[in-house]
Design a protein around this motif. Sequence first.
Motif, mmCIF file in Angstrom:
data_model
loop_
_atom_site.group_PDB
_atom_site.id
_atom_site.type_symbol
_atom_site.label_atom_id
_atom_site.label_comp_id
_atom_site.label_asym_id
_atom_site.label_seq_id
_atom_site.Cartn_x
_atom_site.Cartn_y
_atom_site.Cartn_z
ATOM 1 N N ARG A 10 -6.327 0.879 6.633
ATOM 2 C CA ARG A 10 -6.378 0.402 5.247
ATOM 3 C C ARG A 10 -5.387 1.160 4.365
ATOM 4 O O ARG A 10 -5.052 0.708 3.261
ATOM 5 N N ASP A 11 -4.899 2.317 4.830
ATOM 6 C CA ASP A 11 -3.898 3.055 4.075
ATOM 7 C C ASP A 11 -2.498 2.485 4.265
ATOM 8 O O ASP A 11 -1.536 2.984 3.666
ATOM 9 N N LEU A 12 -2.369 1.464 5.092
ATOM 10 C CA LEU A 12 -1.135 0.683 5.161
ATOM 11 C C LEU A 12 -1.243 -0.453 4.153
ATOM 12 O O LEU A 12 -2.171 -1.258 4.216
ATOM 13 N N VAL A 13 -0.319 -0.507 3.208
ATOM 14 C CA VAL A 13 -0.302 -1.571 2.205
ATOM 15 C C VAL A 13 0.892 -2.476 2.487
ATOM 16 O O VAL A 13 2.029 -2.008 2.607
ATOM 17 N N GLU A 20 19.068 -30.317 17.389
ATOM 18 C CA GLU A 20 18.021 -29.563 16.698
ATOM 19 C C GLU A 20 18.428 -29.237 15.264
ATOM 20 O O GLU A 20 19.624 -29.221 14.925
ATOM 21 N N ILE A 21 17.451 -28.986 14.445
ATOM 22 C CA ILE A 21 17.658 -28.526 13.068
ATOM 23 C C ILE A 21 17.164 -27.090 12.981
ATOM 24 O O ILE A 21 16.052 -26.786 13.419
ATOM 25 N N ARG A 22 17.989 -26.213 12.467
ATOM 26 C CA ARG A 22 17.574 -24.802 12.297
ATOM 27 C C ARG A 22 16.979 -24.617 10.907
ATOM 28 O O ARG A 22 17.591 -24.987 9.903
ATOM 29 N N ILE A 23 15.796 -24.047 10.877
ATOM 30 C CA ILE A 23 15.116 -23.766 9.608
ATOM 31 C C ILE A 23 15.055 -22.257 9.435
ATOM 32 O O ILE A 23 14.429 -21.551 10.237
ATOM 33 N N VAL A 24 15.713 -21.754 8.404
ATOM 34 C CA VAL A 24 15.714 -20.321 8.093
ATOM 35 C C VAL A 24 14.730 -20.096 6.945
ATOM 36 O O VAL A 24 14.838 -20.717 5.886
ATOM 37 N N ILE A 25 13.759 -19.230 7.167
ATOM 38 C CA ILE A 25 12.688 -18.997 6.198
ATOM 39 C C ILE A 25 12.861 -17.605 5.603
ATOM 40 O O ILE A 25 12.744 -16.598 6.305
ATOM 41 N N ASN A 26 13.164 -17.559 4.320
ATOM 42 C CA ASN A 26 13.329 -16.281 3.633
ATOM 43 C C ASN A 26 12.087 -15.972 2.800
ATOM 44 O O ASN A 26 11.677 -16.776 1.962
ATOM 45 N N SER A 27 11.492 -14.836 3.082
ATOM 46 C CA SER A 27 10.374 -14.356 2.279
ATOM 47 C C SER A 27 10.628 -12.890 1.952
ATOM 48 O O SER A 27 11.536 -12.273 2.518
ATOM 49 N N PHE A 28 9.850 -12.329 1.057
ATOM 50 C CA PHE A 28 10.145 -10.984 0.545
ATOM 51 C C PHE A 28 8.899 -10.097 0.662
ATOM 52 O O PHE A 28 7.819 -10.455 0.161
ATOM 53 N N TRP A 29 9.093 -8.936 1.300
ATOM 54 C CA TRP A 29 7.968 -8.076 1.653
ATOM 55 C C TRP A 29 8.322 -6.603 1.462
ATOM 56 O O TRP A 29 9.493 -6.235 1.388
ATOM 57 N N ASP A 30 7.309 -5.784 1.454
ATOM 58 C CA ASP A 30 7.501 -4.338 1.584
ATOM 59 C C ASP A 30 6.216 -3.720 2.120
ATOM 60 O O ASP A 30 5.135 -4.332 2.053
ATOM 61 N N THR A 31 6.348 -2.534 2.669
ATOM 62 C CA THR A 31 5.197 -1.807 3.193
ATOM 63 C C THR A 31 5.154 -0.420 2.566
ATOM 64 O O THR A 31 6.179 0.127 2.159
ATOM 65 N N ALA A 32 3.982 0.118 2.496
ATOM 66 C CA ALA A 32 3.811 1.487 2.013
ATOM 67 C C ALA A 32 2.651 2.123 2.783
ATOM 68 O O ALA A 32 1.641 1.470 3.048
ATOM 69 N N PHE A 33 2.829 3.382 3.134
ATOM 70 C CA PHE A 33 1.782 4.144 3.820
ATOM 71 C C PHE A 33 1.266 5.159 2.812
ATOM 72 O O PHE A 33 1.918 6.164 2.528
ATOM 73 N N ARG A 34 0.099 4.849 2.241
ATOM 74 C CA ARG A 34 -0.397 5.645 1.111
ATOM 75 C C ARG A 34 -0.641 7.095 1.508
ATOM 76 O O ARG A 34 -0.449 7.999 0.697
ATOM 77 N N ARG A 35 -1.081 7.312 2.736
ATOM 78 C CA ARG A 35 -1.313 8.679 3.217
ATOM 79 C C ARG A 35 -0.783 8.783 4.647
ATOM 80 O O ARG A 35 -1.362 8.223 5.580
ATOM 81 N N ALA A 36 0.319 9.507 4.797
ATOM 82 C CA ALA A 36 0.959 9.604 6.105
ATOM 83 C C ALA A 36 0.034 10.216 7.153
ATOM 84 O O ALA A 36 0.056 9.827 8.326
ATOM 85 N N ASN A 37 -0.803 11.165 6.728
ATOM 86 C CA ASN A 37 -1.674 11.855 7.690
ATOM 87 C C ASN A 37 -2.866 11.003 8.132
ATOM 88 O O ASN A 37 -3.710 11.469 8.901
ATOM 89 N N SER A 38 -2.927 9.764 7.634
ATOM 90 C CA SER A 38 -3.949 8.834 8.118
ATOM 91 C C SER A 38 -3.510 8.152 9.415
ATOM 92 O O SER A 38 -4.255 7.350 9.971
ATOM 93 N N PHE A 39 -2.308 8.495 9.901
ATOM 94 C CA PHE A 39 -1.766 7.845 11.096
ATOM 95 C C PHE A 39 -1.248 8.890 12.082
ATOM 96 O O PHE A 39 -0.644 9.888 11.686
ATOM 97 N N CYS A 40 -1.505 8.628 13.354
ATOM 98 C CA CYS A 40 -1.010 9.498 14.420
ATOM 99 C C CYS A 40 -0.294 8.632 15.453
ATOM 100 O O CYS A 40 -0.841 7.632 15.926
ATOM 101 N N ARG A 41 0.930 8.990 15.783
ATOM 102 C CA ARG A 41 1.713 8.242 16.767
ATOM 103 C C ARG A 41 1.818 9.024 18.070
ATOM 104 O O ARG A 41 1.624 10.255 18.093
ATOM 105 N N GLY A 42 2.132 8.311 19.126
ATOM 106 C CA GLY A 42 2.319 8.958 20.426
ATOM 107 C C GLY A 42 3.000 7.996 21.375
ATOM 108 O O GLY A 42 3.484 6.926 20.983
ATOM 109 N N SER A 43 3.050 8.357 22.634
ATOM 110 C CA SER A 43 3.652 7.504 23.661
ATOM 111 C C SER A 43 3.008 7.831 25.001
ATOM 112 O O SER A 43 2.385 8.883 25.180
ATOM 113 N N LEU A 44 3.151 6.901 25.938
ATOM 114 C CA LEU A 44 2.580 7.120 27.263
ATOM 115 C C LEU A 44 3.403 6.380 28.304
ATOM 116 O O LEU A 44 4.130 5.436 28.003
ATOM 117 N N LYS A 45 3.267 6.839 29.545
ATOM 118 C CA LYS A 45 3.946 6.158 30.652
ATOM 119 C C LYS A 45 3.190 6.429 31.942
ATOM 120 O O LYS A 45 2.268 7.255 31.976
#
Length: 425
Positions: free
Chosen positions: A375-378, A400-425
């Motif tokens: 929920r801290d991702l807006v 064929e007909i190509r349809i290009v759809i332009n929309s406008f967005w942004d993201t914000a992470f209100r609290r960075a420490n609410s998320f933990c990243r990692g990787s695995l293999k």
Amino acid sequence: MKNSIALKEERAEVLAKLEEIKDLATSESRDLTDDENVNVDAFLSSIDKIDTKIERAEKVEESLKRAATLSSAIGNNEVKEERKMTSSFKLSKALNQYVDGKLDGVEAEMHQEAKRNNPGFTGLALPTSVLAEKRANPQLVSNADELIATEVFDWMGTLQARLVMGDLATFISGLSSNVQLPVLSGTTAGWGTEVADATKAATDVGGSTLVPHKLGSYMDISKMLMAQTSGNIEAIIREDMNNAIAAALENAILSDSDGSGASPLGVFDQAGQSIAGGTMTLAKILEMESDIATNNAEGTCYITSPLGRSLLKALVGNPGITGSETGYGQPLWRDDNTMNGYFARATSNISDVCTAGGAATSGGDESGIVFGQWRDLVVGQFGSALDVVVDPYSQSISGEIRIVINSFWDTAFRRANSFCRGSLK
């Protein structure tokens, strides 16, 4: 100006004073004194003035009540008309007519209205409501005096259903300008004696600002398909357009973008916590959870790639917790798509070529994984329409007909420490 209720209360107070004078004279079996007669005359005059004010206030209140009722009726009629137009809008017709340069009917009217509300659009201005899935909404007015079987067109809800974190993150739609999201941090408290100074709060106000980033997604549609008039074809086109937007948006959210370029911020850049890469273990999963909990956040869901999910399903151990086993005698990733008691989801928009620990989403050989208080991702969407460019030429050789759809967005992470990243293999 006092309302009629307040004026009536004021009138009652004056009458009470008159009653006191009368009762006193009656109890003493005498006429009113000269001073009492003066007071009675003043009170009676005051009551006449208050009565005039009450009459005026009641007329004003009745007029305002009628105006509010009329305004509500007009508003409901406008909502009904808008929903009727949205129901009548044919996407395939609008696309075909736009190619020929001769929009008419409901499609032309909604296009023109959307362009007025979203200046700067260069293509077909498509209100977001026409891409929404319809859902029943039997109640039209809040007091339920009028129940009408209407259809609600919630495009953001339609889009969220296609995002792996759609029901977890915070979505804001219809933005028209930059929006700052304040975050309070550093608040402190302390005990003291009755007259001691309060502990300085040391509260900082920070936060991110949502700024529009153009999301361009496209799809190619067969001219033969466009020529069909079946309602099912209409649904297919809407579905494909929504899927194209959702896939591009989710790819950006789950990237390592730092927001300095065309793409908005990605979680692999913003996550304030991380674990080491390599072979995944139960200990690492517990570390992700504790890293977030230590920062007063409660994780809600793990998100990884389909390959990452298969690796986690393969992590099965005997009872008894060890560094490399689940300790549960079952796969870490359960059949009900949970992991260690939390939701767990997979999407191909998580990279399988991350560097160790998810420090970057390219240049490595590990699958990314993120755990967070989502929920801290807006996610903010700007405007009330989509700018759709209909290109009948670039794919003409394949029909064929190509349809290009332009929309406008942004993201914000209100609290960075609410998320933990990692990787695995």
